[in-house]
Design a protein around this motif. Structure first.
Motif, PDB file in Angstrom:
ATOM      1  N   ALA A  48       0.820  -1.125  -0.089  1.00  0.00           N
ATOM      2  CA  ALA A  48      -0.143   0.124   0.035  1.00  0.00           C
ATOM      3  C   ALA A  48       0.988   1.360   0.115  1.00  0.00           C
ATOM      4  O   ALA A  48       0.496   2.395  -0.745  1.00  0.00           O
ATOM      5  N   VAL A  49       1.850   1.240   0.932  1.00  0.00           N
ATOM      6  CA  VAL A  49       2.950   2.489   0.737  1.00  0.00           C
ATOM      7  C   VAL A  49       3.388   2.695  -0.490  1.00  0.00           C
ATOM      8  O   VAL A  49       3.566   3.779  -1.003  1.00  0.00           O
ATOM      9  N   ALA A  50       3.873   1.384  -1.071  1.00  0.00           N
ATOM     10  CA  ALA A  50       4.510   1.626  -2.565  1.00  0.00           C
ATOM     11  C   ALA A  50       3.555   2.267  -3.443  1.00  0.00           C
ATOM     12  O   ALA A  50       3.814   3.192  -4.274  1.00  0.00           O
ATOM     13  N   GLU A  51       2.176   1.515  -3.490  1.00  0.00           N
ATOM     14  CA  GLU A  51       1.242   2.253  -4.507  1.00  0.00           C
ATOM     15  C   GLU A  51       1.010   3.563  -3.990  1.00  0.00           C
ATOM     16  O   GLU A  51       0.772   4.500  -5.100  1.00  0.00           O
ATOM     17  N   ALA A  52       0.866   3.954  -2.892  1.00  0.00           N
ATOM     18  CA  ALA A  52       0.413   5.481  -2.457  1.00  0.00           C
ATOM     19  C   ALA A  52       1.759   6.422  -3.150  1.00  0.00           C
ATOM     20  O   ALA A  52       1.286   7.314  -3.662  1.00  0.00           O
ATOM     21  N   CYS A  53       3.090   5.917  -2.858  1.00  0.00           N
ATOM     22  CA  CYS A  53       4.083   6.738  -3.432  1.00  0.00           C
ATOM     23  C   CYS A  53       4.167   6.757  -4.935  1.00  0.00           C
ATOM     24  O   CYS A  53       4.500   8.009  -5.636  1.00  0.00           O
ATOM     25  N   LEU A  54       3.602   5.770  -5.594  1.00  0.00           N
ATOM     26  CA  LEU A  54       3.445   5.825  -7.124  1.00  0.00           C
ATOM     27  C   LEU A  54       2.483   6.771  -7.590  1.00  0.00           C
ATOM     28  O   LEU A  54       2.763   7.559  -8.368  1.00  0.00           O
ATOM     29  N   THR A  55       1.536   6.987  -6.863  1.00  0.00           N
ATOM     30  CA  THR A  55       0.285   7.667  -7.235  1.00  0.00           C
ATOM     31  C   THR A  55       0.893   8.966  -7.034  1.00  0.00           C
ATOM     32  O   THR A  55       0.765  10.085  -8.006  1.00  0.00           O
ATOM     33  N   LYS A  56       1.638   9.345  -6.020  1.00  0.00           N
ATOM     34  CA  LYS A  56       2.274  10.617  -5.793  1.00  0.00           C
ATOM     35  C   LYS A  56       3.368  11.056  -6.908  1.00  0.00           C
ATOM     36  O   LYS A  56       3.286  12.280  -7.448  1.00  0.00           O
ATOM     37  N   ALA A  57       4.099  10.099  -7.187  1.00  0.00           N
ATOM     38  CA  ALA A  57       5.194  10.244  -8.389  1.00  0.00           C
ATOM     39  C   ALA A  57       4.446  10.726  -9.534  1.00  0.00           C
ATOM     40  O   ALA A  57       4.795  11.260 -10.388  1.00  0.00           O
ATOM     41  N   LYS A  58       3.210   9.915  -9.911  1.00  0.00           N
ATOM     42  CA  LYS A  58       2.653  10.034 -11.238  1.00  0.00           C
ATOM     43  C   LYS A  58       2.141  11.426 -11.277  1.00  0.00           C
ATOM     44  O   LYS A  58       2.101  12.216 -12.180  1.00  0.00           O
ATOM     45  N   ALA A  59       1.693  11.998 -10.085  1.00  0.00           N
ATOM     46  CA  ALA A  59       1.010  13.279  -9.940  1.00  0.00           C
ATOM     47  C   ALA A  59       2.023  14.406 -10.282  1.00  0.00           C
ATOM     48  O   ALA A  59       1.810  15.383 -10.793  1.00  0.00           O
ATOM     49  N   ALA A  60       3.364  13.994  -9.728  1.00  0.00           N
ATOM     50  CA  ALA A  60       4.223  15.198  -9.752  1.00  0.00           C
ATOM     51  C   ALA A  60       4.974  15.336 -11.405  1.00  0.00           C
ATOM     52  O   ALA A  60       5.337  16.160 -11.722  1.00  0.00           O
ATOM     53  N   GLY A  61       4.994  13.840 -11.931  1.00  0.00           N
ATOM     54  CA  GLY A  61       5.450  13.872 -13.418  1.00  0.00           C
ATOM     55  C   GLY A  61       6.917  13.952 -13.440  1.00  0.00           C
ATOM     56  O   GLY A  61       7.583  13.899 -12.610  1.00  0.00           O
ATOM     57  N   ALA A  62       7.221  14.003 -14.862  1.00  0.00           N
ATOM     58  CA  ALA A  62       8.583  14.462 -15.032  1.00  0.00           C
ATOM     59  C   ALA A  62       9.762  13.154 -14.526  1.00  0.00           C
ATOM     60  O   ALA A  62      10.547  13.547 -13.998  1.00  0.00           O
ATOM     61  N   GLY A  63       9.180  11.987 -14.694  1.00  0.00           N
ATOM     62  CA  GLY A  63       9.957  10.849 -14.251  1.00  0.00           C
ATOM     63  C   GLY A  63      10.390  10.764 -12.749  1.00  0.00           C
ATOM     64  O   GLY A  63      11.339  10.481 -12.525  1.00  0.00           O
ATOM     65  N   GLU A  64       9.387  11.163 -11.942  1.00  0.00           N
ATOM     66  CA  GLU A  64       9.542  11.213 -10.305  1.00  0.00           C
ATOM     67  C   GLU A  64       9.478   9.541  -9.859  1.00  0.00           C
ATOM     68  O   GLU A  64       9.028   8.681 -10.313  1.00  0.00           O
TER      69      GLU A  64
END
Length: 224
Positions: free
Chosen positions: A202-218
């Motif tokens: 769940a933590v990895a999934e939440a981090c992925l969602t946050k990275a996708k929202a930030a964009g630019a290969g986060e």
């Protein structure tokens, strides 16, 4: 004991018979392993059934369970195998008090991609993953566009370095082939916030969602 001969003690005469030992000293009684293999490979087992060696050779020649768990488009393992290994590596990490990191990486494949372009992008990505990761790392295709990486013995800093390197390679080699920038979410144990495998994912999934929202290969490792 790998003995080459036998000593026989006669209780009635109180004598030790050493003839067999002397006779076997110059010519070992044990057959060679090569001879044993040749015999077992050619003969049938008890009641006409295959013996253990023949069964092992048959299993090796057939499609293995791991082959059946491979994703057809990338050659990597699928989600069922990833789930099995997640349980195994979670237990190993806790038993031996070693760090374990989980990376969820979204390629950013577009829904309007042609089948040919999608397959080419997946094949290129799989090559990058295999080149960047170690043999002990677990790589699996977790969904249509998301890949799962289990990194045994790898802490948060090392996982971040690997994830950034993978994302950078994807951006460089898949430029123009994918709809969005690749993004990754990281989770690492031991952690006071992660008590079980579900929270680990769940933590990895939440981090992925946050990275996708930030964009630019986060690549994100903080979900708060």
């Amino acid at each position: 004991t790998l003995a080459d001969g036998v000593l026989t003690w006669h209780q009635d005469t109180q004598q030790l018979k050493t003839d067999e030992l002397r006779n076997g000293a110059s010519s070992p009684r044990r057959p060679s392993v090569e001879g044993l293999l040749r015999r077992l490979e050619g003969e049938a087992g008890e009641f006409g059934q295959e013996n253990s060696l023949q069964r092992l050779m048959r299993f090796e020649s057939e499609d293995t369970l791991l082959t059946k768990l491979q994703d057809a488009e990338t050659g990597l393992f699928d989600g069922h195998y990833a789930t099995l290994k997640l349980d195994e590596e979670w237990k190993r990490s806790h038993r031996f008090h070693q760090p374990l990191s989980l990376l969820l990486l979204d390629l950013g494949l577009g829904s309007d991609m042609s089948d040919l372009d999608r397959r080419a992008a997946l094949a290129e990505a799989a090559g990058i993953f295999l080149n960047e990761c170690r043999d002990i790392d677990v790589l699996a295709r977790f969904s249509e566009s998301v890949f799962l990486f289990l990194l045994p013995g790898t802490g948060a800093d090392g996982a971040q370095v690997l994830a950034n390197r993978i994302v950078g390679s994807l951006q460089e080699r898949l430029q123009g082939q994918i709809a969005a920038n690749p993004a990754g979410g990281l989770s690492t144990i031991p952690s006071g916030d992660i008590a079980n495998r579900k929270s680990f994912v769940a933590v990895a999934e939440a981090c992925l969602t946050k990275a996708k929202a930030a964009g630019a290969g986060e690549v994100c490792s903080s979900w708060q």
